[in-house]
Design a protein around this motif. Structure first.
Motif, mmCIF file in Angstrom:
data_model
loop_
_atom_site.group_PDB
_atom_site.id
_atom_site.type_symbol
_atom_site.label_atom_id
_atom_site.label_comp_id
_atom_site.label_asym_id
_atom_site.label_seq_id
_atom_site.Cartn_x
_atom_site.Cartn_y
_atom_site.Cartn_z
ATOM 1 N N VAL A 211 0.746 -1.433 -0.087
ATOM 2 C CA VAL A 211 0.087 0.009 0.103
ATOM 3 C C VAL A 211 1.006 1.172 0.024
ATOM 4 O O VAL A 211 0.654 1.984 -0.869
ATOM 5 N N ALA A 212 2.003 1.333 0.808
ATOM 6 C CA ALA A 212 2.784 2.304 0.801
ATOM 7 C C ALA A 212 3.341 2.570 -0.375
ATOM 8 O O ALA A 212 3.688 3.890 -1.108
ATOM 9 N N ALA A 213 4.030 1.499 -0.984
ATOM 10 C CA ALA A 213 4.616 1.671 -2.228
ATOM 11 C C ALA A 213 3.708 2.214 -3.470
ATOM 12 O O ALA A 213 4.080 2.976 -4.146
ATOM 13 N N THR A 214 2.583 1.721 -3.475
ATOM 14 C CA THR A 214 1.529 2.125 -4.364
ATOM 15 C C THR A 214 1.113 3.662 -4.211
ATOM 16 O O THR A 214 1.183 4.560 -5.275
ATOM 17 N N VAL A 215 0.950 3.930 -2.905
ATOM 18 C CA VAL A 215 0.702 5.501 -2.682
ATOM 19 C C VAL A 215 1.894 6.263 -3.089
ATOM 20 O O VAL A 215 1.780 7.417 -3.980
ATOM 21 N N LEU A 216 3.129 5.857 -2.921
ATOM 22 C CA LEU A 216 4.234 6.793 -3.117
ATOM 23 C C LEU A 216 4.393 6.868 -4.748
ATOM 24 O O LEU A 216 4.836 7.956 -5.244
ATOM 25 N N VAL A 217 4.084 5.907 -5.502
ATOM 26 C CA VAL A 217 4.412 5.715 -6.824
ATOM 27 C C VAL A 217 3.498 6.549 -7.346
ATOM 28 O O VAL A 217 3.574 7.336 -8.455
ATOM 29 N N GLN A 218 2.223 6.560 -7.036
ATOM 30 C CA GLN A 218 0.966 7.485 -7.459
ATOM 31 C C GLN A 218 1.398 8.927 -7.089
ATOM 32 O O GLN A 218 1.135 9.831 -7.923
ATOM 33 N N VAL A 222 5.909 8.118 -10.663
ATOM 34 C CA VAL A 222 7.055 7.253 -10.816
ATOM 35 C C VAL A 222 6.627 6.340 -11.749
ATOM 36 O O VAL A 222 5.521 5.861 -11.757
ATOM 37 N N SER A 223 7.365 6.295 -12.929
ATOM 38 C CA SER A 223 6.844 5.265 -14.140
ATOM 39 C C SER A 223 7.404 4.263 -14.087
ATOM 40 O O SER A 223 8.529 3.541 -14.156
ATOM 41 N N VAL A 224 6.331 3.077 -13.496
ATOM 42 C CA VAL A 224 6.527 1.817 -13.335
ATOM 43 C C VAL A 224 5.362 0.908 -13.823
ATOM 44 O O VAL A 224 4.193 1.569 -13.742
ATOM 45 N N ALA A 225 5.419 -0.239 -14.206
ATOM 46 C CA ALA A 225 4.404 -0.844 -14.665
ATOM 47 C C ALA A 225 3.413 -1.466 -13.522
ATOM 48 O O ALA A 225 3.906 -1.851 -12.346
#
Length: 546
Positions: A211-218, A222-225
């Motif tokens: 969840v934390a990684a998803t929030v930070l990416v959004q 951050v451009s990741v698949a």
């Protein structure tokens, strides 16, 4: 037959003590459901079937196995080992083959449970099990290398070779721009999963990390698949169409999946039985439940299911006492399907790769590996060979080779403890005793040692022997080859004019010795005696009359 059928079906006492434990069961089920969510998604993706299939499997198969299985605390769903087996099947036969192979494998496991093959897992040696587990952990880690560095895996390659080629390609090109983002997400997830339990063991570290990684990416764009679109409801169950040509090509794959499902589920249930105070499990019913779970999963578009050791351990540690906890786990995941597929679709693939990489390390116990390697050289060799074959070739072949090598070492060990001992006659020496040979068979007389024992009995160093007493009271194991060799030895000695007296035949060996003709080769029926005194007295009477 009726009592056996009742034993394999759900019954009221499956939920004994529920009035006292239902709060703990519900809480344990919610906890396991939270832990299982990222794993179900990750294993679905790593198998090539897709995140949706992993989630469906956790819901459908988890529910069916909880109701029909043989363990009160087992949690079932997609696992790393099954993902490892499915990946080459998807690559070779296509995604459309999974429904058919899942149902077919489930039917094979059901047949194994109904026919009573559940206890066969006890024949798996410990070094084979641990080598298999180590190999699976290594494959799970290697499978995630492409997602971890943001590069697609080359098609048609084995797991080890694919991981090597992806890393070599990135290093060779020198272009780390795409890899840096995904590697950063993997490292973040790993740090959270490792560090959070040290602060508070009760927190669902894998879910919080994702969840934390998803929030930070959004938040930072951050451009990741990411996982991508997921279904917002369960599909209607549909049995796969049976194409005879496709069925022939998939039978081998289905047998391999069924074997893995049975082995992993029974091992997990056995571990759960040692951890939980709920008592033993029924291995045959466990196979029936896991087989039905895979059939149901295939009908809903899922993948084959097995008992999941990690999720089962979390279930037990969370206080589960009845099947209600595993049922609640499936209902929690079902709620995710209907209520939260939008947020789940945004989860980065590299975050799930981080979860699986950490999970693969947690599958390996350094203490257990050390114990196996320090045990005996033969067990250490079996352990290493099983792990290497698992990583480099095939999981089922690894178990088969491990079993064969373990059996060979076991036979060699038994053979070393088998011998023919020449004994002195008890009591004071009498004239003619030098013509009597008293031979004791120790250990086992089977195909591995029969020739060596034959050579020791027919002894050229004692040419004046006229009577041979063969003591069999210390013989623990006898097979058809050993009995046949004994018949040949008796016939050969009698043809040379040497009287053979057999003493102390074990009751369980009587019919075998009679069937292969050992007793027929004796000169008289009274040459089969029960006591040593009787055998020596009879031998001395032959010497005196010679």
């Amino acid at each position: 037959m009726l009592s056996r059928a009742r034993r394999l079906l759900p019954r009221r006492d499956d939920y004994a003590g529920l009035k006292q434990s239902w709060r703990r069961d519900v809480l344990a089920g919610v906890t396991v459901g939270v832990v299982a969510l990222p794993l179900a998604l990750a294993f679905g993706i790593s198998s090539g079937v897709g995140a949706a299939a992993g989630l469906i499997t956790a819901v459908v198969a988890g529910l069916v196995a909880a109701v029909f299985g043989g363990s009160h605390v087992q949690v079932s769903g997609p696992t790393g080992a099954m993902a490892v087996v499915l990946a080459p099947i998807v690559a070779l036969h296509g995604l459309g083959s999974i429904a058919l192979v899942t149902v077919l494998a489930g039917l094979i496991v059901v047949a194994a449970g109904v026919s009573g093959l559940g206890r066969a897992v006890t024949f798996l040696p410990w070094p084979v099990i641990e080598g298999f587990t180590l190999g699976i952990a290594a494959i799970i880690f290697l499978q995630q290398v492409p997602n971890a560095i943001g590069s697609p895996a080359p098609p048609g390659r084995g797991t080890l070779l694919a991981a090597y080629e992806v890393v070599a390609q990135v290093i060779g090109s020198g272009d780390w721009s795409a890899a840096l983002n995904t590697v950063a997400v993997v490292v973040f997830v790993a740090v959270v999963m490792i560090g959070l339990p040290r602060m508070h063991r009760g927190l669902p570290a894998s879910l919080i990390a994702v969840v934390a990684a998803t929030v930070l990416v959004q938040a930072f764009h951050v451009s990741v698949a990411s996982i991508g679109e997921l279904p917002s409801r369960l599909p209607a169950p549909v049995l796969p169409s049976v194409d005879v040509a496709a069925l022939r090509t998939l039978v081998g794959a289905a047998i391999a999946i069924a074997a893995l499902s049975a082995i992993e589920s029974l091992l997990s249930a056995r571990v759960a039985a040692t951890m939980s105070p709920t008592g033993p499990y029924d291995p045959d019913r466990e196979l029936l439940g896991q087989g039905l779970a895979s059939v149901a999963s295939g009908a809903f578009g899922g993948m084959p299911a097995t008992g999941a050791i990690a999720r089962t351990a979390v279930n037990v540690r969370s206080g589960a006492r009845t099947r209600v906890s595993a049922i609640v786990h499936s209902l929690v995941l079902l709620a995710v399907v209907y209520l939260a597929t939008g947020p789940v679709a945004a989860i980065p693939l590299s975050a799930l790769a981080g979860v699986l990489m950490v999970t693969s390390f947690r599958m390996i116990s350094a203490a257990t590996v050390g114990q196996v390697l320090r045990s005996t050289r033969s067990d250490a060799l079996i352990f290493v060979m099983t792990a290497v074959v698992t990583v480099c070739f095939d999981l089922i072949e690894a178990v088969e080779i491990g079993l064969v090598v373990a059996a060979l070492f076991a036979l060699r060990s038994v053979a070393r403890r088998s011998s023919v001992v020449r004994e002195e006659l008890p009591g004071p020496h009498r004239p003619g005793d030098e013509q009597i040979a008293l031979l004791r068979l120790d250990g086992a007389m089977f195909f591995g040692v029969a020739e060596r024992i034959s050579t020791a009995i027919v002894d050229a160093e004692h040419p004046h022997v006229t009577v041979v007493i063969i003591r069999m009271s210390q013989l623990g194991m006898l097979d058809a080859t050993g009995a046949h060799t004994l018949a040949e030895i008796t016939t050969e000695l009698e043809s040379r004019g040497i009287t053979v007296i057999i003493k102390g035949v074990q009751p369980e060996h009587l019919s075998l010795l009679a069937n292969v003709g050992v007793f027929d080769s004796l000169r008289h029926d009274n040459h089969l005696v029960g006591t040593l005194d009787e055998a020596i007295a009879h031998a001395r009477s032959h010497v005196m009359t010679a």
